[in-house]
Design a protein around this motif. Structure first.
Motif, short mmCIF file in Angstrom:
data_model
loop_
_atom_site.label_atom_id
_atom_site.label_comp_id
_atom_site.label_asym_id
_atom_site.label_seq_id
_atom_site.Cartn_x
_atom_site.Cartn_y
_atom_site.Cartn_z
N LEU A 139 0.83 -1.20 0.00
CA LEU A 139 0.00 0.00 0.00
C LEU A 139 0.87 1.26 0.00
CD1 LEU A 139 -3.00 0.56 -0.07
CD2 LEU A 139 -2.98 0.76 2.42
N ILE A 140 1.95 1.23 0.75
CA ILE A 140 2.88 2.37 0.77
C ILE A 140 3.47 2.60 -0.62
CG2 ILE A 140 5.08 3.19 1.68
CD1 ILE A 140 4.42 1.79 4.30
N SER A 141 3.81 1.53 -1.31
CA SER A 141 4.38 1.65 -2.65
C SER A 141 3.36 2.24 -3.62
CB SER A 141 4.84 0.28 -3.15
OG SER A 141 5.86 -0.24 -2.31
N ALA A 142 2.11 1.80 -3.53
CA ALA A 142 1.08 2.34 -4.41
C ALA A 142 0.86 3.83 -4.16
CB ALA A 142 -0.23 1.56 -4.21
N VAL A 143 0.78 4.22 -2.89
CA VAL A 143 0.61 5.64 -2.57
C VAL A 143 1.82 6.44 -3.03
CG1 VAL A 143 0.31 7.30 -0.69
CG2 VAL A 143 -0.87 5.11 -0.61
N GLY A 144 3.01 5.88 -2.86
CA GLY A 144 4.21 6.57 -3.32
C GLY A 144 4.21 6.82 -4.82
N LEU A 145 3.73 5.84 -5.58
CA LEU A 145 3.65 6.03 -7.03
C LEU A 145 2.65 7.11 -7.40
CD1 LEU A 145 3.77 2.31 -8.23
CD2 LEU A 145 5.57 4.03 -8.49
N VAL A 146 1.50 7.12 -6.72
CA VAL A 146 0.50 8.16 -6.98
C VAL A 146 1.06 9.52 -6.60
CG1 VAL A 146 -1.80 8.99 -6.40
CG2 VAL A 146 -1.40 6.54 -6.69
N ALA A 147 1.84 9.58 -5.52
CA ALA A 147 2.40 10.84 -5.07
C ALA A 147 3.42 11.41 -6.06
CB ALA A 147 3.06 10.66 -3.70
N LEU A 148 3.96 10.58 -6.94
CA LEU A 148 4.90 11.06 -7.95
C LEU A 148 4.21 11.77 -9.11
CD1 LEU A 148 7.35 8.03 -8.24
CD2 LEU A 148 7.80 10.21 -7.11
N VAL A 149 2.92 11.51 -9.29
CA VAL A 149 2.24 11.99 -10.50
C VAL A 149 2.09 13.51 -10.54
CG1 VAL A 149 0.10 11.87 -11.82
CG2 VAL A 149 1.07 9.78 -10.83
N PRO A 150 1.51 14.17 -9.52
CA PRO A 150 1.35 15.62 -9.62
C PRO A 150 2.66 16.39 -9.80
CG PRO A 150 -0.08 14.75 -7.92
CD PRO A 150 0.82 13.64 -8.34
N PRO A 151 3.73 16.11 -9.02
CA PRO A 151 4.99 16.81 -9.28
C PRO A 151 5.54 16.56 -10.68
CG PRO A 151 5.05 15.78 -7.13
CD PRO A 151 3.83 15.26 -7.82
N ALA A 152 5.36 15.33 -11.18
CA ALA A 152 5.84 15.04 -12.53
C ALA A 152 5.07 15.84 -13.57
CB ALA A 152 5.71 13.54 -12.81
N ILE A 153 3.75 15.93 -13.41
CA ILE A 153 2.93 16.71 -14.35
C ILE A 153 3.32 18.18 -14.31
CG2 ILE A 153 0.59 17.49 -14.86
CD1 ILE A 153 -0.42 14.78 -13.92
N VAL A 154 3.45 18.73 -13.11
CA VAL A 154 3.83 20.14 -12.97
C VAL A 154 5.20 20.39 -13.59
CG1 VAL A 154 4.40 21.94 -11.30
CG2 VAL A 154 2.41 20.49 -10.93
N THR A 155 6.13 19.47 -13.38
CA THR A 155 7.48 19.63 -13.93
C THR A 155 7.45 19.64 -15.45
OG1 THR A 155 8.44 18.55 -11.99
CG2 THR A 155 9.80 18.68 -13.97
N VAL A 156 6.74 18.69 -16.05
CA VAL A 156 6.70 18.60 -17.51
C VAL A 156 6.03 19.83 -18.11
CG1 VAL A 156 5.70 17.31 -19.44
CG2 VAL A 156 6.75 16.07 -17.54
N VAL A 157 4.90 20.24 -17.53
CA VAL A 157 4.17 21.39 -18.07
C VAL A 157 5.01 22.66 -17.96
CG1 VAL A 157 2.17 22.87 -17.76
CG2 VAL A 157 1.91 20.39 -17.66
N LEU A 158 5.59 22.92 -16.81
CA LEU A 158 6.37 24.14 -16.61
C LEU A 158 7.69 24.10 -17.38
CD1 LEU A 158 5.79 25.01 -12.85
CD2 LEU A 158 4.67 25.93 -14.88
N ASP A 159 8.25 22.91 -17.56
CA ASP A 159 9.48 22.81 -18.34
C ASP A 159 9.23 23.21 -19.79
OD1 ASP A 159 12.33 21.79 -18.72
OD2 ASP A 159 11.23 20.52 -20.15
N ARG A 160 8.12 22.74 -20.35
CA ARG A 160 7.78 23.13 -21.72
C ARG A 160 7.44 24.61 -21.80
NH1 ARG A 160 4.04 18.08 -23.97
NH2 ARG A 160 5.66 16.47 -23.81
#
Length: 279
Positions: A246-267
């Protein structure tokens, strides 16, 4: 030369494997059962173990309301506080970049360092005093209180970063806009801020990361309603035994918003830099 090239590629490939292995291990752990985790290392799905969606059903099924609430809190608190920090910090940084201040022995550079020193200070130094203030103002465990705390936490960093970007914009650009009849607020919103857009995006990105990963403020200033994702992850490890799947699943979900913000702002930053170069 060809041998050296292959050597560099091999070293780079090994380093990529080393860097990405924790992510891969977290990914496969999120699809394991308890017996697969504690019964020796298992690396390959459908070979070493049979994948299961147990963790994901727990998070997004009927019993996942607690997780979804904490996830929504993290997204809202981080996004809104970062936006406020960039807006307020932008105006403060512009003032430090364009005007000269003198308060006793303090000048602009001294004021800038004084502001950023509030971010250098460990948060544990101020969190107890902040707790007392929040108790008196009845802001404990509220969305407004957490947004206010994260904004105050990231505001000094935003001011310090944005001052450099505003100083790099020639003041003659504003003079030309003034001659064209633009008032001060239009020069800021239509000339200065668009030119400083890469800096604004960078300040937002850093502020978002700091707020998203915060644990201390969420621990001290919330009880249940306004708790964030880091505190929820910790609660999964504080039971009789860690729920690693369960911790691993939550950790993976927690990576999504920062990754999206990084990709959008990088472009966005790359596009703004290109447009600025064409100008």
């Amino acid at each position: 030369m060809r041998t050296a090239g292959w050597g560099r590629r091999t070293v780079l490939f090994v380093w990529v494997l080393f860097a990405l292995f924790p992510v891969y291990w977290t990914l496969i752990t999120a699809f394991k059962q308890q017996v697969d985790i504690y019964d020796g290392p298992r690396f390959i799905p459908f070979v070493d173990f049979e994948p299961t969606l147990q963790a994901w059903q727990t998070l997004f099924g009927d019993g996942g309301g607690d997780f979804l609430g904490k996830f929504a809190n993290s997204v809202v608190f981080s996004g809104v506080s970062s936006l406020l920090a960039v807006i307020l910090g932008g105006f403060a940084a512009y003032g430090l970049a364009r005007y000269r201040y003198k308060y006793g022995p303090y000048r602009n550079d001294d004021l800038s360092f004084l502001i950023v020193s509030q971010r250098i200070m460990p948060p544990i130094v101020s969190v107890l005093a902040l707790y007392v203030v929040f108790v008196n103002l009845r802001l404990l465990d509220t969305a407004f209180g957490m947004i206010l705390a994260y904004t105050a936490m990231n505001l000094p960093l935003a001011v310090y970063l944005l001052r450099t970007f505003f100083e790099a914009i020639p003041v003659e650009v504003e003079h030309a806009a003034a001659l064209d009849g633009y008032p001060q607020w239009q020069r800021l919103l239509r000339i200065v801020f668009p030119l400083a857009a890469p800096g604004l995006a960078a300040a937002f990105l850093l502020s978002f990361f700091f707020a998203w990963n915060d644990f201390l403020f969420s621990l001290m200033l919330t009880f249940n309603d306004a708790q964030t994702l880091p505190l929820y992850i910790t609660s999964l490890n504080a039971q009789s035994q860690p729920l690693w799947w369960l911790i691993s699943a939550v950790g993976l979900v927690a990576l999504v918003p920062p990754a999206i913000v990084t990709v959008v702002l990088d472009r966005f930053m790359a596009r703004q830099v290109l447009i600025g170069g064409m100008r």
